[in-house]
Design a protein around this motif. Structure first.
Motif, PDB file in Angstrom:
ATOM      1  N   HIS A   1     -12.230  40.189  52.383  1.00 10.14           N
ATOM      2  CA  HIS A   1     -11.651  40.189  51.044  1.00 10.14           C
ATOM      3  C   HIS A   1     -10.440  41.117  50.959  1.00 10.14           C
ATOM      4  O   HIS A   1     -10.316  41.908  50.039  1.00 10.14           O
ATOM      5  CB  HIS A   1     -12.707  40.589  50.007  1.00 10.14           C
ATOM      6  N   ARG A   2      -9.542  41.009  51.919  1.00  9.82           N
ATOM      7  CA  ARG A   2      -8.349  41.836  51.879  1.00  9.82           C
ATOM      8  C   ARG A   2      -7.187  41.156  52.584  1.00  9.82           C
ATOM      9  O   ARG A   2      -7.358  40.184  53.293  1.00  9.82           O
ATOM     10  CB  ARG A   2      -8.611  43.212  52.476  1.00  9.82           C
ATOM     11  N   ILE A   3      -6.028  41.727  52.382  1.00  7.17           N
ATOM     12  CA  ILE A   3      -4.806  41.258  53.020  1.00  7.17           C
ATOM     13  C   ILE A   3      -4.584  42.124  54.248  1.00  7.17           C
ATOM     14  O   ILE A   3      -4.655  43.355  54.167  1.00  7.17           O
ATOM     15  CB  ILE A   3      -3.618  41.360  52.049  1.00  7.17           C
ATOM     16  N   THR A   4      -4.326  41.498  55.385  1.00  9.04           N
ATOM     17  CA  THR A   4      -4.090  42.246  56.611  1.00  9.04           C
ATOM     18  C   THR A   4      -2.717  41.914  57.184  1.00  9.04           C
ATOM     19  O   THR A   4      -2.167  40.862  56.929  1.00  9.04           O
ATOM     20  CB  THR A   4      -5.165  41.930  57.672  1.00  9.04           C
ATOM     21  N   GLY A   5      -2.206  42.834  57.945  1.00  8.68           N
ATOM     22  CA  GLY A   5      -0.916  42.626  58.595  1.00  8.68           C
ATOM     23  C   GLY A   5      -0.102  43.898  58.599  1.00  8.68           C
ATOM     24  O   GLY A   5      -0.545  44.911  58.073  1.00  8.68           O
ATOM     25  N   PRO A   6       1.018  43.887  59.192  1.00 10.38           N
ATOM     26  CA  PRO A   6       1.617  42.707  59.812  1.00 10.38           C
ATOM     27  C   PRO A   6       0.957  42.382  61.151  1.00 10.38           C
ATOM     28  O   PRO A   6       0.581  43.257  61.899  1.00 10.38           O
ATOM     29  CB  PRO A   6       3.073  43.099  60.002  1.00 10.38           C
ATOM     30  N   HIS A   7       0.787  41.103  61.386  1.00  9.77           N
ATOM     31  CA  HIS A   7       0.301  40.586  62.659  1.00  9.77           C
ATOM     32  C   HIS A   7       1.534  40.121  63.421  1.00  9.77           C
ATOM     33  O   HIS A   7       2.463  39.580  62.836  1.00  9.77           O
ATOM     34  CB  HIS A   7      -0.650  39.407  62.447  1.00  9.77           C
ATOM     35  N   HIS A   8       1.522  40.321  64.731  1.00  7.95           N
ATOM     36  CA  HIS A   8       2.662  39.950  65.555  1.00  7.95           C
ATOM     37  C   HIS A   8       2.290  38.756  66.424  1.00  7.95           C
ATOM     38  O   HIS A   8       1.289  38.798  67.134  1.00  7.95           O
ATOM     39  CB  HIS A   8       3.094  41.124  66.437  1.00  7.95           C
ATOM     40  N   GLU A   9       3.075  37.717  66.345  1.00  6.14           N
ATOM     41  CA  GLU A   9       2.851  36.573  67.213  1.00  6.14           C
ATOM     42  C   GLU A   9       3.208  36.964  68.638  1.00  6.14           C
ATOM     43  O   GLU A   9       4.088  37.799  68.854  1.00  6.14           O
ATOM     44  CB  GLU A   9       3.694  35.380  66.767  1.00  6.14           C
ATOM     45  N   PRO A  10       2.548  36.356  69.611  1.00  2.27           N
ATOM     46  CA  PRO A  10       2.859  36.695  71.001  1.00  2.27           C
ATOM     47  C   PRO A  10       4.294  36.302  71.349  1.00  2.27           C
ATOM     48  O   PRO A  10       4.821  35.331  70.802  1.00  2.27           O
ATOM     49  CB  PRO A  10       1.848  35.892  71.813  1.00  2.27           C
ATOM     50  N   PRO A  11       4.912  37.053  72.234  1.00  2.00           N
ATOM     51  CA  PRO A  11       6.310  36.756  72.596  1.00  2.00           C
ATOM     52  C   PRO A  11       6.488  35.399  73.244  1.00  2.00           C
ATOM     53  O   PRO A  11       7.609  34.897  73.332  1.00  2.00           O
ATOM     54  CB  PRO A  11       6.684  37.883  73.562  1.00  2.00           C
ATOM     55  N   THR A  12       5.415  34.757  73.666  1.00  2.00           N
ATOM     56  CA  THR A  12       5.516  33.432  74.271  1.00  2.00           C
ATOM     57  C   THR A  12       5.735  32.345  73.221  1.00  2.00           C
ATOM     58  O   THR A  12       6.089  31.221  73.556  1.00  2.00           O
ATOM     59  CB  THR A  12       4.249  33.107  75.076  1.00  2.00           C
ATOM     60  N   VAL A  13       5.523  32.665  71.952  1.00  2.00           N
ATOM     61  CA  VAL A  13       5.741  31.713  70.861  1.00  2.00           C
ATOM     62  C   VAL A  13       7.234  31.663  70.549  1.00  2.00           C
ATOM     63  O   VAL A  13       7.876  32.692  70.361  1.00  2.00           O
ATOM     64  CB  VAL A  13       4.955  32.134  69.591  1.00  2.00           C
ATOM     65  N   ALA A  14       7.783  30.454  70.501  1.00  2.00           N
ATOM     66  CA  ALA A  14       9.196  30.310  70.164  1.00  2.00           C
ATOM     67  C   ALA A  14       9.444  30.853  68.762  1.00  2.00           C
ATOM     68  O   ALA A  14       8.672  30.590  67.844  1.00  2.00           O
ATOM     69  CB  ALA A  14       9.601  28.846  70.242  1.00  2.00           C
ATOM     70  N   ASN A  15      10.491  31.621  68.590  1.00  2.55           N
ATOM     71  CA  ASN A  15      10.830  32.243  67.300  1.00  2.55           C
ATOM     72  C   ASN A  15       9.683  33.093  66.754  1.00  2.55           C
ATOM     73  O   ASN A  15       9.376  33.057  65.560  1.00  2.55           O
ATOM     74  CB  ASN A  15      11.231  31.185  66.272  1.00  2.55           C
ATOM     75  N   ALA A  16       9.029  33.848  67.618  1.00  2.00           N
ATOM     76  CA  ALA A  16       7.904  34.699  67.217  1.00  2.00           C
ATOM     77  C   ALA A  16       8.323  35.627  66.083  1.00  2.00           C
ATOM     78  O   ALA A  16       9.445  36.109  66.026  1.00  2.00           O
ATOM     79  CB  ALA A  16       7.417  35.512  68.407  1.00  2.00           C
ATOM     80  N   THR A  17       7.414  35.843  65.163  1.00  7.09           N
ATOM     81  CA  THR A  17       7.687  36.671  63.997  1.00  7.09           C
ATOM     82  C   THR A  17       6.440  37.466  63.643  1.00  7.09           C
ATOM     83  O   THR A  17       5.432  37.404  64.341  1.00  7.09           O
ATOM     84  CB  THR A  17       8.144  35.794  62.808  1.00  7.09           C
ATOM     85  N   THR A  18       6.502  38.197  62.565  1.00  3.50           N
ATOM     86  CA  THR A  18       5.327  38.880  62.046  1.00  3.50           C
ATOM     87  C   THR A  18       4.867  38.145  60.793  1.00  3.50           C
ATOM     88  O   THR A  18       5.653  37.465  60.138  1.00  3.50           O
ATOM     89  CB  THR A  18       5.626  40.353  61.692  1.00  3.50           C
ATOM     90  N   TYR A  19       3.599  38.285  60.474  1.00  3.29           N
ATOM     91  CA  TYR A  19       3.063  37.607  59.295  1.00  3.29           C
ATOM     92  C   TYR A  19       1.901  38.410  58.723  1.00  3.29           C
ATOM     93  O   TYR A  19       1.360  39.293  59.369  1.00  3.29           O
ATOM     94  CB  TYR A  19       2.621  36.180  59.638  1.00  3.29           C
ATOM     95  N   TRP A  20       1.542  38.102  57.497  1.00  3.64           N
ATOM     96  CA  TRP A  20       0.420  38.720  56.800  1.00  3.64           C
ATOM     97  C   TRP A  20      -0.601  37.637  56.503  1.00  3.64           C
ATOM     98  O   TRP A  20      -0.246  36.468  56.335  1.00  3.64           O
ATOM     99  CB  TRP A  20       0.884  39.381  55.502  1.00  3.64           C
ATOM    100  N   ARG A  21      -1.884  38.021  56.413  1.00  2.69           N
ATOM    101  CA  ARG A  21      -2.960  37.052  56.222  1.00  2.69           C
ATOM    102  C   ARG A  21      -3.913  37.531  55.133  1.00  2.69           C
ATOM    103  O   ARG A  21      -4.264  38.699  55.060  1.00  2.69           O
ATOM    104  CB  ARG A  21      -3.739  36.893  57.519  1.00  2.69           C
ATOM    105  N   CYS A  22      -4.351  36.584  54.305  1.00  2.27           N
ATOM    106  CA  CYS A  22      -5.431  36.836  53.360  1.00  2.27           C
ATOM    107  C   CYS A  22      -6.710  36.461  54.104  1.00  2.27           C
ATOM    108  O   CYS A  22      -6.898  35.304  54.474  1.00  2.27           O
ATOM    109  CB  CYS A  22      -5.293  35.993  52.092  1.00  2.27           C
ATOM    110  N   GLU A  23      -7.574  37.439  54.344  1.00  2.34           N
ATOM    111  CA  GLU A  23      -8.785  37.180  55.103  1.00  2.34           C
ATOM    112  C   GLU A  23      -9.795  36.357  54.305  1.00  2.34           C
ATOM    113  O   GLU A  23     -10.677  35.740  54.887  1.00  2.34           O
ATOM    114  CB  GLU A  23      -9.420  38.501  55.551  1.00  2.34           C
ATOM    115  N   ALA A  24      -9.684  36.303  52.996  1.00  3.41           N
ATOM    116  CA  ALA A  24     -10.624  35.549  52.170  1.00  3.41           C
ATOM    117  C   ALA A  24     -10.352  34.048  52.225  1.00  3.41           C
ATOM    118  O   ALA A  24     -11.266  33.248  52.408  1.00  3.41           O
ATOM    119  CB  ALA A  24     -10.585  36.043  50.734  1.00  3.41           C
ATOM    120  N   CYS A  25      -9.093  33.646  52.046  1.00  7.83           N
ATOM    121  CA  CYS A  25      -8.781  32.207  52.039  1.00  7.83           C
ATOM    122  C   CYS A  25      -8.032  31.769  53.297  1.00  7.83           C
ATOM    123  O   CYS A  25      -7.698  30.597  53.445  1.00  7.83           O
ATOM    124  CB  CYS A  25      -8.008  31.819  50.777  1.00  7.83           C
ATOM    125  N   GLU A  26      -7.743  32.718  54.192  1.00  8.60           N
ATOM    126  CA  GLU A  26      -7.118  32.467  55.489  1.00  8.60           C
ATOM    127  C   GLU A  26      -5.713  31.886  55.400  1.00  8.60           C
ATOM    128  O   GLU A  26      -5.236  31.239  56.321  1.00  8.60           O
ATOM    129  CB  GLU A  26      -8.022  31.584  56.353  1.00  8.60           C
TER     130      GLU A  26
END
Length: 70
Positions: A20-45
């Motif tokens: 029931h919280r917001i988490t982040g920033p999460h970092h996409e792996p460098p192998t992902v094209a145009n990798a970025t950071t993102y935030w996630r709501c753990e309740a609704c995903e």
């Protein structure tokens, strides 16, 4: 010895009630094209590259417990 009694962000103790919280920033792996950071709501995903999106009630799923706190 540390005098700081706060729980480290990545410790097991900090993972209690993470559904029931917001988490982040999460970092996409460098192998992902145009990798970025993102935030996630753990309740609704739902995820967004803009943290402020997660602080709007309309962003979350209808039955999301986090949306009530926006």
């Amino acid at each position: 010895m540390s005098t700081n009694n706060s729980t480290p962000e990545n410790s097991i103790a900090s993972e209690q009630n993470t559904d029931h919280r917001i988490t982040g920033p999460h970092h996409e792996p460098p192998t992902v094209a145009n990798a970025t950071t993102y935030w996630r709501c753990e309740a609704c995903e739902r995820e967004s590259i803009r943290e402020q999106d997660l602080h709007r009630e309309a962003f979350h799923a209808e039955d999301c417990g986090v949306a009530d706190r926006c």
